[in-house]
Design a protein around this motif. Structure first.
Motif, PDB file in Angstrom:
ATOM      1  N   ALA A  52     -16.377 -14.202  53.729  1.00 24.62           N
ATOM      2  CA  ALA A  52     -17.020 -14.855  54.878  1.00 24.62           C
ATOM      3  C   ALA A  52     -17.314 -13.836  55.979  1.00 24.62           C
ATOM      4  O   ALA A  52     -18.393 -13.867  56.594  1.00 24.62           O
ATOM      5  CB  ALA A  52     -16.136 -15.986  55.407  1.00 24.62           C
ATOM      6  N   ILE A  53     -16.391 -12.938  56.232  1.00 23.55           N
ATOM      7  CA  ILE A  53     -16.597 -11.895  57.254  1.00 23.55           C
ATOM      8  C   ILE A  53     -17.778 -11.014  56.860  1.00 23.55           C
ATOM      9  O   ILE A  53     -18.679 -10.748  57.668  1.00 23.55           O
ATOM     10  CB  ILE A  53     -15.308 -11.066  57.462  1.00 23.55           C
ATOM     11  CG1 ILE A  53     -14.250 -11.912  58.166  1.00 23.55           C
ATOM     12  CG2 ILE A  53     -15.607  -9.782  58.248  1.00 23.55           C
ATOM     13  CD1 ILE A  53     -12.862 -11.291  58.191  1.00 23.55           C
ATOM     14  N   ARG A  98     -14.855 -12.111  68.636  1.00 26.96           N
ATOM     15  CA  ARG A  98     -14.587 -13.522  68.965  1.00 26.96           C
ATOM     16  C   ARG A  98     -15.625 -14.429  68.302  1.00 26.96           C
ATOM     17  O   ARG A  98     -15.287 -15.458  67.727  1.00 26.96           O
ATOM     18  CB  ARG A  98     -14.590 -13.719  70.481  1.00 26.96           C
ATOM     19  CG  ARG A  98     -14.159 -15.107  70.907  1.00 26.96           C
ATOM     20  CD  ARG A  98     -13.992 -15.226  72.420  1.00 26.96           C
ATOM     21  NE  ARG A  98     -13.016 -14.320  72.984  1.00 26.96           N
ATOM     22  CZ  ARG A  98     -11.686 -14.475  72.917  1.00 26.96           C
ATOM     23  NH1 ARG A  98     -11.189 -15.504  72.292  1.00 26.96           N
ATOM     24  NH2 ARG A  98     -10.881 -13.616  73.485  1.00 26.96           N
ATOM     25  N   GLN A  99     -16.907 -14.035  68.340  1.00 24.05           N
ATOM     26  CA  GLN A  99     -17.957 -14.826  67.684  1.00 24.05           C
ATOM     27  C   GLN A  99     -17.750 -14.844  66.168  1.00 24.05           C
ATOM     28  O   GLN A  99     -17.893 -15.887  65.530  1.00 24.05           O
ATOM     29  CB  GLN A  99     -19.336 -14.254  68.001  1.00 24.05           C
ATOM     30  CG  GLN A  99     -19.765 -14.417  69.436  1.00 24.05           C
ATOM     31  CD  GLN A  99     -21.010 -13.587  69.753  1.00 24.05           C
ATOM     32  OE1 GLN A  99     -21.182 -12.474  69.268  1.00 24.05           O
ATOM     33  NE2 GLN A  99     -21.870 -14.153  70.601  1.00 24.05           N
ATOM     34  N   LEU A 100     -17.418 -13.688  65.606  1.00 25.18           N
ATOM     35  CA  LEU A 100     -17.175 -13.593  64.171  1.00 25.18           C
ATOM     36  C   LEU A 100     -16.006 -14.494  63.770  1.00 25.18           C
ATOM     37  O   LEU A 100     -16.076 -15.232  62.781  1.00 25.18           O
ATOM     38  CB  LEU A 100     -16.900 -12.141  63.783  1.00 25.18           C
ATOM     39  CG  LEU A 100     -16.619 -11.847  62.316  1.00 25.18           C
ATOM     40  CD1 LEU A 100     -17.782 -12.278  61.432  1.00 25.18           C
ATOM     41  CD2 LEU A 100     -16.321 -10.358  62.140  1.00 25.18           C
ATOM     42  N   VAL A 106     -16.044 -17.675  61.031  1.00 22.00           N
ATOM     43  CA  VAL A 106     -15.294 -17.662  59.768  1.00 22.00           C
ATOM     44  C   VAL A 106     -14.030 -18.513  59.828  1.00 22.00           C
ATOM     45  O   VAL A 106     -13.331 -18.643  58.827  1.00 22.00           O
ATOM     46  CB  VAL A 106     -14.954 -16.219  59.321  1.00 22.00           C
ATOM     47  CG1 VAL A 106     -16.222 -15.413  59.113  1.00 22.00           C
ATOM     48  CG2 VAL A 106     -13.998 -15.535  60.267  1.00 22.00           C
ATOM     49  N   GLY A 107     -13.731 -19.086  60.984  1.00 19.18           N
ATOM     50  CA  GLY A 107     -12.598 -19.993  61.097  1.00 19.18           C
ATOM     51  C   GLY A 107     -11.243 -19.314  61.111  1.00 19.18           C
ATOM     52  O   GLY A 107     -10.276 -19.857  60.569  1.00 19.18           O
ATOM     53  N   LEU A 108     -11.184 -18.152  61.727  1.00 18.89           N
ATOM     54  CA  LEU A 108      -9.920 -17.423  61.852  1.00 18.89           C
ATOM     55  C   LEU A 108      -9.645 -17.117  63.318  1.00 18.89           C
ATOM     56  O   LEU A 108     -10.554 -17.135  64.147  1.00 18.89           O
ATOM     57  CB  LEU A 108      -9.990 -16.092  61.108  1.00 18.89           C
ATOM     58  CG  LEU A 108      -9.917 -16.098  59.596  1.00 18.89           C
ATOM     59  CD1 LEU A 108     -10.193 -14.697  59.055  1.00 18.89           C
ATOM     60  CD2 LEU A 108      -8.549 -16.575  59.135  1.00 18.89           C
ATOM     61  N   ALA A 109      -8.409 -16.774  63.607  1.00 21.40           N
ATOM     62  CA  ALA A 109      -8.066 -16.298  64.935  1.00 21.40           C
ATOM     63  C   ALA A 109      -8.692 -14.919  65.132  1.00 21.40           C
ATOM     64  O   ALA A 109      -8.822 -14.146  64.168  1.00 21.40           O
ATOM     65  CB  ALA A 109      -6.553 -16.202  65.091  1.00 21.40           C
ATOM     66  N   PRO A 110      -9.104 -14.593  66.361  1.00 19.54           N
ATOM     67  CA  PRO A 110      -9.710 -13.275  66.598  1.00 19.54           C
ATOM     68  C   PRO A 110      -8.825 -12.110  66.150  1.00 19.54           C
ATOM     69  O   PRO A 110      -9.322 -11.135  65.597  1.00 19.54           O
ATOM     70  CB  PRO A 110      -9.930 -13.251  68.113  1.00 19.54           C
ATOM     71  CG  PRO A 110     -10.112 -14.687  68.474  1.00 19.54           C
ATOM     72  CD  PRO A 110      -9.173 -15.440  67.563  1.00 19.54           C
ATOM     73  N   VAL A 122      -8.086  -7.632  62.253  1.00 23.76           N
ATOM     74  CA  VAL A 122      -7.270  -6.954  61.240  1.00 23.76           C
ATOM     75  C   VAL A 122      -8.030  -6.877  59.924  1.00 23.76           C
ATOM     76  O   VAL A 122      -8.079  -5.825  59.270  1.00 23.76           O
ATOM     77  CB  VAL A 122      -5.906  -7.669  61.062  1.00 23.76           C
ATOM     78  CG1 VAL A 122      -5.186  -7.188  59.811  1.00 23.76           C
ATOM     79  CG2 VAL A 122      -5.041  -7.464  62.290  1.00 23.76           C
ATOM     80  N   ARG A 123      -8.643  -7.977  59.503  1.00 22.24           N
ATOM     81  CA  ARG A 123      -9.386  -8.002  58.245  1.00 22.24           C
ATOM     82  C   ARG A 123     -10.626  -7.099  58.307  1.00 22.24           C
ATOM     83  O   ARG A 123     -10.919  -6.386  57.344  1.00 22.24           O
ATOM     84  CB  ARG A 123      -9.793  -9.427  57.887  1.00 22.24           C
ATOM     85  CG  ARG A 123      -8.637 -10.264  57.395  1.00 22.24           C
ATOM     86  CD  ARG A 123      -9.080 -11.719  57.205  1.00 22.24           C
ATOM     87  NE  ARG A 123      -8.042 -12.513  56.606  1.00 22.24           N
ATOM     88  CZ  ARG A 123      -7.914 -12.714  55.303  1.00 22.24           C
ATOM     89  NH1 ARG A 123      -8.765 -12.190  54.463  1.00 22.24           N
ATOM     90  NH2 ARG A 123      -6.932 -13.455  54.841  1.00 22.24           N
ATOM     91  N   THR A 124     -11.338  -7.147  59.417  1.00 25.78           N
ATOM     92  CA  THR A 124     -12.541  -6.313  59.554  1.00 25.78           C
ATOM     93  C   THR A 124     -12.172  -4.844  59.506  1.00 25.78           C
ATOM     94  O   THR A 124     -12.829  -4.054  58.816  1.00 25.78           O
ATOM     95  CB  THR A 124     -13.278  -6.643  60.870  1.00 25.78           C
ATOM     96  OG1 THR A 124     -13.616  -8.034  60.873  1.00 25.78           O
ATOM     97  CG2 THR A 124     -14.538  -5.819  61.009  1.00 25.78           C
TER      98      THR A 124
END
Length: 154
Positions: free
Chosen positions: A7-8, A21-23, A27-31, A36-38
């Motif tokens: 999704a990211i 924050r928009q991302l 994707v329905g995750l905490a910023p 961390v994932r990005t």
């Protein structure tokens, strides 16, 4: 990679200028989790970069071509040397090492057909390893705006 990573990647392919924050909202995750994932996707090389798309015509480089080059001898050193040379030319957008009639396809953008002729004749064809070339003028260059599927196994 799991579905959140996919999704990211999907959202960043659509718009790489999204704030974290928009991302996260898309994707329905905490910023913090999104960041961390990005960062992990960047470190692993899956996210290889963020790029601005430039309208070449508006900056005076509206003439584009794919130039096929044949080189000899066909060795790793010659291939690497030609690739390095081509990528060092300011008109060159991309270099592809290919199979078939040509050894390289070089995508260029120049201000005029005369500038392209001068570039090919003065710089490329004068190289000792170049034994032939052909130029295909691009009338139109359209990039696929579609998002590449990130969830397929390599």
């Amino acid at each position: 990679m799991d579905e959140r990573d996919v999704a990211i990647l999907t959202e960043l392919q659509r718009d790489a200028r999204l704030t974290n924050r928009q991302l996260a909202a898309r994707v329905g995750l905490a910023p913090s989790s999104t960041l961390v994932r990005t960062r992990a996707l960047e470190r692993s090389g899956v996210l290889a970069g963020y790029h601005a798309r430039v309208d070449l015509g508006r900056i005076g480089r509206g003439v584009q071509a794919m130039i096929g080059f044949q080189v000899r001898p066909l060795s790793r050193d010659v291939i690497n040397g030609f690739k390095t040379f081509a990528l060092g030319q300011p008109e060159v957008l991309s270099v592809y090492v290919v199979a078939g009639g040509d050894d390289f396809l070089v995508h260029v953008a120049v201000p005029s057909v005369e500038a392209m002729h001068a570039m090919v004749m003065d710089r490329f064809s004068s190289r000792k390893e170049v034994i032939g070339f052909r130029t295909t003028l691009l009338y139109e260059h359209t990039q696929n705006p579609a998002v590449l599927p990130a969830d397929q196994e390599p």
